[in-house]
Design an enzyme around this catalytic site. Structure first.
Site, PDB file in Angstrom:
ATOM      1  N   ASP A   1       0.907  -1.314  -0.095  1.00  0.00           N
ATOM      2  CA  ASP A   1      -0.031  -0.290   0.058  1.00  0.00           C
ATOM      3  C   ASP A   1       0.935   1.106  -0.070  1.00  0.00           C
ATOM      4  O   ASP A   1       1.796   1.238   0.630  1.00  0.00           O
ATOM      5  CB  ASP A   1      -0.980   0.026   1.110  1.00  0.00           C
ATOM      6  CG  ASP A   1      -2.305   0.811   0.789  1.00  0.00           C
ATOM      7  OD1 ASP A   1      -3.162   0.238   0.777  1.00  0.00           O
ATOM      8  OD2 ASP A   1      -1.970   2.173   0.666  1.00  0.00           O
TER       9      ASP A   1
ATOM     10  N   ARG B   1     -17.172  -8.807  -6.448  1.00  0.00           N
ATOM     11  CA  ARG B   1     -18.535  -8.593  -6.137  1.00  0.00           C
ATOM     12  C   ARG B   1     -19.026  -8.773  -4.875  1.00  0.00           C
ATOM     13  O   ARG B   1     -20.051  -8.867  -4.444  1.00  0.00           O
ATOM     14  CB  ARG B   1     -19.559  -9.551  -7.251  1.00  0.00           C
ATOM     15  CG  ARG B   1     -19.304  -9.350  -8.590  1.00  0.00           C
ATOM     16  CD  ARG B   1     -19.278 -10.733  -9.077  1.00  0.00           C
ATOM     17  NE  ARG B   1     -19.949 -10.821 -10.349  1.00  0.00           N
ATOM     18  CZ  ARG B   1     -20.158 -11.816 -11.138  1.00  0.00           C
ATOM     19  NH1 ARG B   1     -19.728 -13.038 -10.692  1.00  0.00           N
ATOM     20  NH2 ARG B   1     -20.792 -11.775 -12.217  1.00  0.00           N
TER      21      ARG B   1
ATOM     22  N   CYS C   1     -19.598   1.906  -5.312  1.00  0.00           N
ATOM     23  CA  CYS C   1     -19.577   1.019  -6.606  1.00  0.00           C
ATOM     24  C   CYS C   1     -20.777   1.652  -7.334  1.00  0.00           C
ATOM     25  O   CYS C   1     -20.891   2.171  -8.329  1.00  0.00           O
ATOM     26  CB  CYS C   1     -19.680  -0.286  -6.317  1.00  0.00           C
ATOM     27  SG  CYS C   1     -18.304  -1.205  -5.772  1.00  0.00           S
TER      28      CYS C   1
ATOM     29  N   LYS D   1     -19.191  -6.024 -14.793  1.00  0.00           N
ATOM     30  CA  LYS D   1     -19.271  -5.304 -13.413  1.00  0.00           C
ATOM     31  C   LYS D   1     -20.060  -4.052 -13.430  1.00  0.00           C
ATOM     32  O   LYS D   1     -20.790  -3.719 -12.814  1.00  0.00           O
ATOM     33  CB  LYS D   1     -17.825  -5.128 -12.981  1.00  0.00           C
ATOM     34  CG  LYS D   1     -17.526  -4.132 -11.625  1.00  0.00           C
ATOM     35  CD  LYS D   1     -17.959  -4.840 -10.373  1.00  0.00           C
ATOM     36  CE  LYS D   1     -18.044  -4.077  -9.137  1.00  0.00           C
ATOM     37  NZ  LYS D   1     -18.563  -4.607  -8.125  1.00  0.00           N
TER      38      LYS D   1
ATOM     39  N   HIS E   1     -46.336 -10.077  -7.830  1.00  0.00           N
ATOM     40  CA  HIS E   1     -46.312 -10.511  -9.199  1.00  0.00           C
ATOM     41  C   HIS E   1     -45.085 -11.411  -9.511  1.00  0.00           C
ATOM     42  O   HIS E   1     -44.223 -10.991  -8.975  1.00  0.00           O
ATOM     43  CB  HIS E   1     -46.212  -9.380 -10.354  1.00  0.00           C
ATOM     44  CG  HIS E   1     -46.344  -9.389 -11.741  1.00  0.00           C
ATOM     45  ND1 HIS E   1     -45.363 -10.345 -12.266  1.00  0.00           N
ATOM     46  CD2 HIS E   1     -47.189  -9.103 -12.395  1.00  0.00           C
ATOM     47  CE1 HIS E   1     -45.648 -10.321 -13.498  1.00  0.00           C
ATOM     48  NE2 HIS E   1     -46.649  -9.678 -13.594  1.00  0.00           N
TER      49      HIS E   1
ATOM     50  N   GLY F   1     -25.237   5.303  -2.364  1.00  0.00           N
ATOM     51  CA  GLY F   1     -24.131   5.802  -2.287  1.00  0.00           C
ATOM     52  C   GLY F   1     -23.214   4.565  -2.462  1.00  0.00           C
ATOM     53  O   GLY F   1     -23.424   3.516  -2.981  1.00  0.00           O
TER      54      GLY F   1
END
Ligand SMILES: NC(=O)c1ccc[n+]([C@@H]2O[C@H](COP(=O)([O-])OP(=O)(O)OC[C@H]3O[C@@H](n4cnc5c(N)ncnc54)[C@H](O)[C@@H]3O)[C@@H](O)[C@H]2O)c1
Length: 440
Positions: A33, A164, A270, A216, A254, A267
């Protein structure tokens, strides 16, 4: 292809669980990082984000000796990029014409790719996991990585694999979800398959890199458009004096209809971001996607209007804003519509105090934070529920009545049942219920 060592760039919500899971499955992982604070926190065995089970997983990964945290990449069999793909800062988009859209900031992705170049070797695999506009892998990553002197496809494999996972359930979903892996050629897709097969138990489906990027973006755009229609239904229900929650429940009987829940907006990192990547890539082909974004982005203003109808002039009113996260039971405040609601309430002259149980000491500029529910409720005139956190759902009228004189509640997420709260003296104004004029 066999992997002994991988290098994961970006140790946030996606990269850290992924790096740790590889490590606990026997692969040597260098977690990289650029944020020194993140590096130091992790090296000390602490974590900087909230995700159930993550601390234990990271500690197990560190203890196994397979996970090393570093501020620069090293040579490895595979490199995985999981860095942010936000919007460009306003100033950079200022020259845009009106009725425009935010532009993707791919600088984190390009910086990460540049950082890999000196370490890239023949036979390596590079996988991009960051959500990216269509063709990013082919058109942006290939030229950068080829600065190494190696040829994409011929000398190294390159793939895109969308993530995901659901925040709050990342550790389980990382392993169990089906995963799409798109290669710039079939061998790259196969190499990606081999890498993820280390721990993924869901199906792993191979395709092209650009298809995987589109998958995606299509998933999140589909949800955004469907939430936009739920929000429009809520506005219509208010005008026509019905209860949208009841109407949605009935419509969903339905067999081929499944309307989502309205709320204070959309929000997170993604769903509120990704559709713009498609609009930017092809503005001429995306009027529906653009409009849905606009509907969801104007929902916070609608909530403020609703609050005004329920409580009159907001100027000088003390409003306790309950919840700031972008969805229930997570600490993620990114792009949260709840923050926008709070900001607009302040703009309307209200004295706002916010309480986010998952981040009580948030440092959002200009938005006072209460460290406890008690502190938030004390002295408030109005309560605005903006996130359906379980802890808010579990509150009883008696508990709340003991903490505040406020009896006007704006519930944007339908968690306080009026049948329970109104007999206790509360006036519950639910989003999507009754006419705006009656302010019910
Ligand atoms: N959070 C989610 O639930 C989620 C879900 C699916 C997809 N995604 C996508 O995954 C990507 C990463 O998201 P996230 O939520 O993990 O982000 P995050 O902000 O939590 O973490 C990203 C990390 O990358 C680091 N970083 C930035 N530039 C770097 C570089 N050049 N080298 C190494 N590290 C670098 C940052 O310091 C940060 O710690 C994004 O594209 C996002 O859209 C996120």
């Amino acid at each position: 292809m066999h992997f002994n060592k991988i290098c994961v760039l970006g140790l946030g919500y996606i990269g850290l669980p992924t790096a740790s899971t590889f490590a606990t499955h026997g692969i040597k992982v260098v977690g990289v990082d650029v944020n020194q604070q993140v590096v130091e926190t992790l090296q000390n065995g602490e974590i900087h984000i909230h995700e159930p089970g993550l601390r234990t997983l990271v500690q197990a990964a560190l203890k196994s000796g397979n996970l090393e945290i570093c501020d620069h990449p090293e040579e490895a069999d595979a490199f995985m990029i999981a860095v942010p793909t936000p919007f460009k800062q306003q100033a950079e988009s200022d020259s845009l014409p009106a009725n425009s859209y935010p532009l993707a900031d791919l600088s984190y992705v390009t910086n990460a790719a540049e950082a890999i170049v000196p370490y890239l070797r023949r036979g390596n695999l590079v996988v991009l996991e960051s959500t990216s506009p269509p063709r990013t892998t082919e058109d942006i990553l290939v030229p950068i990585l080829e600065k190494s002197g190696l040829k994409a496809g011929a000398d190294f494999h390159l793939a895109y694999s969308p993530e995901r996972v659901l925040p709050g359930q990342i550790l389980r979903e990382l392993i169990e979800n089906a995963r799409v892996i798109g290669g710039i050629d079939p061998a790259s897709a196969q190499a990606g398959y081999d890498l993820y097969a280390t721990f993924v138990r869901g199906e792993i489906i191979q395709t092209t890199a650009t298809t995987a990027e589109m998958v995606k973006l299509m998933e999140n755009t589909y949800r955004d458009v469907n939430i936009a229609i739920a929000n429009e239904f809520a506005r219509l229900a208010e005008r026509f004096d019905i209860d949208v929650w009841e109407a949605i429940a009935l419509a969903n009987r339905h067999p081929r209809v499944e309307i989502l829940r309205p709320g204070p907006g959309v929000g997170g990192h993604c769903i509120s971001v990704d559709p713009w990547f498609l609009v930017e890539a092809a503005p001429d082909l995306t009027p529906l996607i653009h409009t849905a974004r606009d509907v969801n982005d104007t929902q916070p203003a609608h909530v403020v209007e609703r609050t005004r109808r329920a409580a009159g002039d907001l100027s000088g009113k003390h409003i306790a804003v309950l919840g700031l996260a972008y969805k229930p039971d997570v600490d993620d405040l990114r792009e949260s519509p709840a923050i926008e609601v709070a900001r607009l309430l302040i703009e309307a002259g209200a004295k706002v105090i916010s309480y986010e149980p998952f981040k009580p000491d948030h440092q959002i500029p200009g938005l006072p934070a209460a460290l406890s529910l008690e502190a938030a409720l004390r002295g408030s005139d109005i309560l605005a529920i903006l996130v359906a956190h379980t802890t808010f759902k579990n509150l009883t009228p008696a508990e709340v009545a003991a903490l505040t004189e406020a009896r006007t509640v704006v519930d944007t997420v339908n968690i306080w049942n009026p049948a329970l709260w109104e007999p206790a003296g509360f006036r519950i104004s639910r989003l999507g219920v009754g006419s705006l004029d009656s302010g019910r």
